[in-house]
Write a protein that holds these residues in place. Structure first.
Motif, PDB file in Angstrom:
ATOM      1  N   ARG A  38       5.676  -4.944 -18.908  1.00 12.55           N
ATOM      2  CA  ARG A  38       6.194  -5.297 -17.580  1.00 12.55           C
ATOM      3  C   ARG A  38       5.127  -5.110 -16.505  1.00 12.55           C
ATOM      4  O   ARG A  38       4.161  -4.390 -16.689  1.00 12.55           O
ATOM      5  CB  ARG A  38       7.385  -4.394 -17.229  1.00 12.55           C
ATOM      6  CG  ARG A  38       8.542  -4.510 -18.182  1.00 12.55           C
ATOM      7  CD  ARG A  38       9.607  -3.445 -17.926  1.00 12.55           C
ATOM      8  NE  ARG A  38       9.083  -2.125 -18.261  1.00 12.55           N
ATOM      9  CZ  ARG A  38       9.177  -1.053 -17.476  1.00 12.55           C
ATOM     10  NH1 ARG A  38       9.776  -1.118 -16.318  1.00 12.55           N
ATOM     11  NH2 ARG A  38       8.668   0.103 -17.851  1.00 12.55           N
ATOM     12  N   TYR A  39       5.362  -5.757 -15.359  1.00 10.05           N
ATOM     13  CA  TYR A  39       4.490  -5.594 -14.201  1.00 10.05           C
ATOM     14  C   TYR A  39       5.330  -5.634 -12.929  1.00 10.05           C
ATOM     15  O   TYR A  39       6.464  -6.152 -12.922  1.00 10.05           O
ATOM     16  CB  TYR A  39       3.404  -6.676 -14.146  1.00 10.05           C
ATOM     17  CG  TYR A  39       3.957  -8.032 -13.761  1.00 10.05           C
ATOM     18  CD1 TYR A  39       3.939  -8.447 -12.432  1.00 10.05           C
ATOM     19  CD2 TYR A  39       4.525  -8.878 -14.703  1.00 10.05           C
ATOM     20  CE1 TYR A  39       4.467  -9.679 -12.067  1.00 10.05           C
ATOM     21  CE2 TYR A  39       5.053 -10.097 -14.354  1.00 10.05           C
ATOM     22  CZ  TYR A  39       5.015 -10.495 -13.031  1.00 10.05           C
ATOM     23  OH  TYR A  39       5.544 -11.710 -12.677  1.00 10.05           O
ATOM     24  N   LYS A  40       4.784  -5.067 -11.854  1.00 13.21           N
ATOM     25  CA  LYS A  40       5.397  -5.131 -10.529  1.00 13.21           C
ATOM     26  C   LYS A  40       4.289  -5.290  -9.497  1.00 13.21           C
ATOM     27  O   LYS A  40       3.245  -4.645  -9.598  1.00 13.21           O
ATOM     28  CB  LYS A  40       6.174  -3.850 -10.203  1.00 13.21           C
ATOM     29  CG  LYS A  40       7.432  -3.669 -10.996  1.00 13.21           C
ATOM     30  CD  LYS A  40       8.152  -2.391 -10.558  1.00 13.21           C
ATOM     31  CE  LYS A  40       9.380  -2.151 -11.432  1.00 13.21           C
ATOM     32  NZ  LYS A  40      10.067  -0.894 -11.053  1.00 13.21           N
ATOM     33  N   VAL A  41       4.533  -6.148  -8.523  1.00 18.48           N
ATOM     34  CA  VAL A  41       3.665  -6.240  -7.354  1.00 18.48           C
ATOM     35  C   VAL A  41       4.488  -5.685  -6.200  1.00 18.48           C
ATOM     36  O   VAL A  41       5.580  -6.194  -5.915  1.00 18.48           O
ATOM     37  CB  VAL A  41       3.218  -7.688  -7.064  1.00 18.48           C
ATOM     38  CG1 VAL A  41       2.343  -7.725  -5.819  1.00 18.48           C
ATOM     39  CG2 VAL A  41       2.487  -8.275  -8.261  1.00 18.48           C
ATOM     40  N   ARG A  42       3.972  -4.623  -5.580  1.00 21.57           N
ATOM     41  CA  ARG A  42       4.704  -3.933  -4.520  1.00 21.57           C
ATOM     42  C   ARG A  42       3.931  -3.994  -3.212  1.00 21.57           C
ATOM     43  O   ARG A  42       2.711  -4.067  -3.205  1.00 21.57           O
ATOM     44  CB  ARG A  42       4.875  -2.449  -4.860  1.00 21.57           C
ATOM     45  CG  ARG A  42       5.536  -2.177  -6.152  1.00 21.57           C
ATOM     46  CD  ARG A  42       5.538  -0.664  -6.408  1.00 21.57           C
ATOM     47  NE  ARG A  42       6.224  -0.368  -7.645  1.00 21.57           N
ATOM     48  CZ  ARG A  42       5.760   0.408  -8.600  1.00 21.57           C
ATOM     49  NH1 ARG A  42       4.600   1.002  -8.470  1.00 21.57           N
ATOM     50  NH2 ARG A  42       6.446   0.621  -9.690  1.00 21.57           N
ATOM     51  N   LYS A  43       4.691  -3.902  -2.123  1.00 23.75           N
ATOM     52  CA  LYS A  43       4.103  -3.689  -0.810  1.00 23.75           C
ATOM     53  C   LYS A  43       4.691  -2.385  -0.298  1.00 23.75           C
ATOM     54  O   LYS A  43       5.914  -2.245  -0.194  1.00 23.75           O
ATOM     55  CB  LYS A  43       4.438  -4.830   0.145  1.00 23.75           C
ATOM     56  CG  LYS A  43       3.802  -4.650   1.513  1.00 23.75           C
ATOM     57  CD  LYS A  43       4.124  -5.822   2.413  1.00 23.75           C
ATOM     58  CE  LYS A  43       3.456  -5.674   3.757  1.00 23.75           C
ATOM     59  NZ  LYS A  43       3.792  -6.817   4.635  1.00 23.75           N
ATOM     60  N   VAL A  44       3.817  -1.429  -0.011  1.00 21.00           N
ATOM     61  CA  VAL A  44       4.244  -0.128   0.486  1.00 21.00           C
ATOM     62  C   VAL A  44       3.888  -0.070   1.966  1.00 21.00           C
ATOM     63  O   VAL A  44       2.730  -0.273   2.336  1.00 21.00           O
ATOM     64  CB  VAL A  44       3.554   1.024  -0.280  1.00 21.00           C
ATOM     65  CG1 VAL A  44       4.027   2.366   0.233  1.00 21.00           C
ATOM     66  CG2 VAL A  44       3.799   0.884  -1.779  1.00 21.00           C
ATOM     67  N   SER A  45       4.885   0.189   2.797  1.00 20.89           N
ATOM     68  CA  SER A  45       4.664   0.304   4.243  1.00 20.89           C
ATOM     69  C   SER A  45       4.221   1.715   4.590  1.00 20.89           C
ATOM     70  O   SER A  45       4.392   2.648   3.807  1.00 20.89           O
ATOM     71  CB  SER A  45       5.957  -0.023   4.996  1.00 20.89           C
ATOM     72  OG  SER A  45       6.359  -1.334   4.720  1.00 20.89           O
ATOM     73  N   GLY A  46       3.694   1.883   5.787  1.00 23.87           N
ATOM     74  CA  GLY A  46       3.236   3.184   6.245  1.00 23.87           C
ATOM     75  C   GLY A  46       4.334   4.228   6.307  1.00 23.87           C
ATOM     76  O   GLY A  46       4.080   5.420   6.207  1.00 23.87           O
ATOM     77  N   ASN A  47       5.586   3.780   6.422  1.00 27.85           N
ATOM     78  CA  ASN A  47       6.707   4.722   6.474  1.00 27.85           C
ATOM     79  C   ASN A  47       7.226   5.081   5.077  1.00 27.85           C
ATOM     80  O   ASN A  47       8.216   5.787   4.942  1.00 27.85           O
ATOM     81  CB  ASN A  47       7.844   4.171   7.333  1.00 27.85           C
ATOM     82  CG  ASN A  47       8.437   2.892   6.770  1.00 27.85           C
ATOM     83  OD1 ASN A  47       8.113   2.458   5.668  1.00 27.85           O
ATOM     84  ND2 ASN A  47       9.320   2.268   7.542  1.00 27.85           N
ATOM     85  N   GLY A  48       6.558   4.551   4.040  1.00 27.71           N
ATOM     86  CA  GLY A  48       6.945   4.860   2.661  1.00 27.71           C
ATOM     87  C   GLY A  48       7.917   3.872   2.040  1.00 27.71           C
ATOM     88  O   GLY A  48       8.220   3.961   0.858  1.00 27.71           O
ATOM     89  N   LYS A  49       8.388   2.921   2.822  1.00 31.43           N
ATOM     90  CA  LYS A  49       9.311   1.913   2.292  1.00 31.43           C
ATOM     91  C   LYS A  49       8.571   1.007   1.308  1.00 31.43           C
ATOM     92  O   LYS A  49       7.482   0.510   1.599  1.00 31.43           O
ATOM     93  CB  LYS A  49       9.899   1.085   3.430  1.00 31.43           C
ATOM     94  CG  LYS A  49      10.890   0.054   2.969  1.00 31.43           C
ATOM     95  CD  LYS A  49      11.439  -0.745   4.131  1.00 31.43           C
ATOM     96  CE  LYS A  49      12.332  -1.849   3.622  1.00 31.43           C
ATOM     97  NZ  LYS A  49      12.729  -2.748   4.707  1.00 31.43           N
ATOM     98  N   VAL A  50       9.168   0.813   0.128  1.00 30.10           N
ATOM     99  CA  VAL A  50       8.557  -0.005  -0.914  1.00 30.10           C
ATOM    100  C   VAL A  50       9.356  -1.294  -1.076  1.00 30.10           C
ATOM    101  O   VAL A  50      10.581  -1.268  -1.206  1.00 30.10           O
ATOM    102  CB  VAL A  50       8.519   0.745  -2.266  1.00 30.10           C
ATOM    103  CG1 VAL A  50       7.936  -0.136  -3.361  1.00 30.10           C
ATOM    104  CG2 VAL A  50       7.736   2.036  -2.141  1.00 30.10           C
ATOM    105  N   ARG A  51       8.654  -2.414  -1.063  1.00 29.22           N
ATOM    106  CA  ARG A  51       9.283  -3.714  -1.287  1.00 29.22           C
ATOM    107  C   ARG A  51       8.645  -4.345  -2.518  1.00 29.22           C
ATOM    108  O   ARG A  51       7.415  -4.455  -2.602  1.00 29.22           O
ATOM    109  CB  ARG A  51       9.075  -4.593  -0.060  1.00 29.22           C
ATOM    110  CG  ARG A  51       9.987  -5.812  -0.063  1.00 29.22           C
ATOM    111  CD  ARG A  51       9.897  -6.557   1.238  1.00 29.22           C
ATOM    112  NE  ARG A  51       8.956  -7.652   1.031  1.00 29.22           N
ATOM    113  CZ  ARG A  51       8.199  -8.167   1.977  1.00 29.22           C
ATOM    114  NH1 ARG A  51       8.219  -7.706   3.187  1.00 29.22           N
ATOM    115  NH2 ARG A  51       7.399  -9.159   1.703  1.00 29.22           N
TER     116      ARG A  51
END
Length: 142
Positions: A38-51
């Motif tokens: 499996r793989y995941k591409v994530r975007k982590v914001s400065g507030n720690g929120k992960v999308r």
């Protein structure tokens, strides 16, 4: 990820490359999970929120525990046909393109730092691995 990673946490273990890593922890991340290919591409914001921007199974493209995987994550700004301030991400594992993602808010990640990580989802002590033969491309001008 080494074979010495305990079997009880292998399903959570990943190796990742991170782009545009900011001092506040914000970043893009391509994580590869040898368990289940499996793989995941994530975007982590400065507030720690992960999308999660993309995820899935990669079949035989991802090698198992104790085998090397070549991870490539590229980010491009100002892609023709996309709004200003957006970014296009390209995720490649072992020469197989797995995802092309357009992030309309890509300009918010301004840092140029790249990092590498080995970890696990949630709490999983004992994940072990290494990175070798690193190549880093930085756009011109720096």
């Amino acid at each position: 990820i080494f074979k010495s990673t305990p079997k009880s946490i292998r399903s959570k273990a990943f190796a990742a490359v991170n782009l545009r890593q900011g001092s506040n922890g914000s970043r893009y991340q391509l994580a590869v999970y040898p368990s289940g290919s499996r793989y995941k591409v994530r975007k982590v914001s400065g507030n720690g929120k992960v999308r999660i921007l993309a995820s899935g199974k990669a079949g035989k493209a991802i090698k198992g525990f104790g085998e090397a995987n070549r991870l490539t994550l590229r980010a491009f700004n100002d892609v023709k046909g996309q709004p200003a301030g957006s970014a296009r991400l390209l995720a490649i594992i072992n020469d197989k393109r797995l995802a092309v993602i357009d992030d309309r808010e890509g300009g918010k990640l301004e840092s140029r730092d790249s990092t590498f990580s080995i970890g696990a989802d949630k709490n999983a002590t004992g994940v072990a691995g290494s990175f070798v033969n690193l190549k880093l491309g930085i756009p011109d001008p720096f």
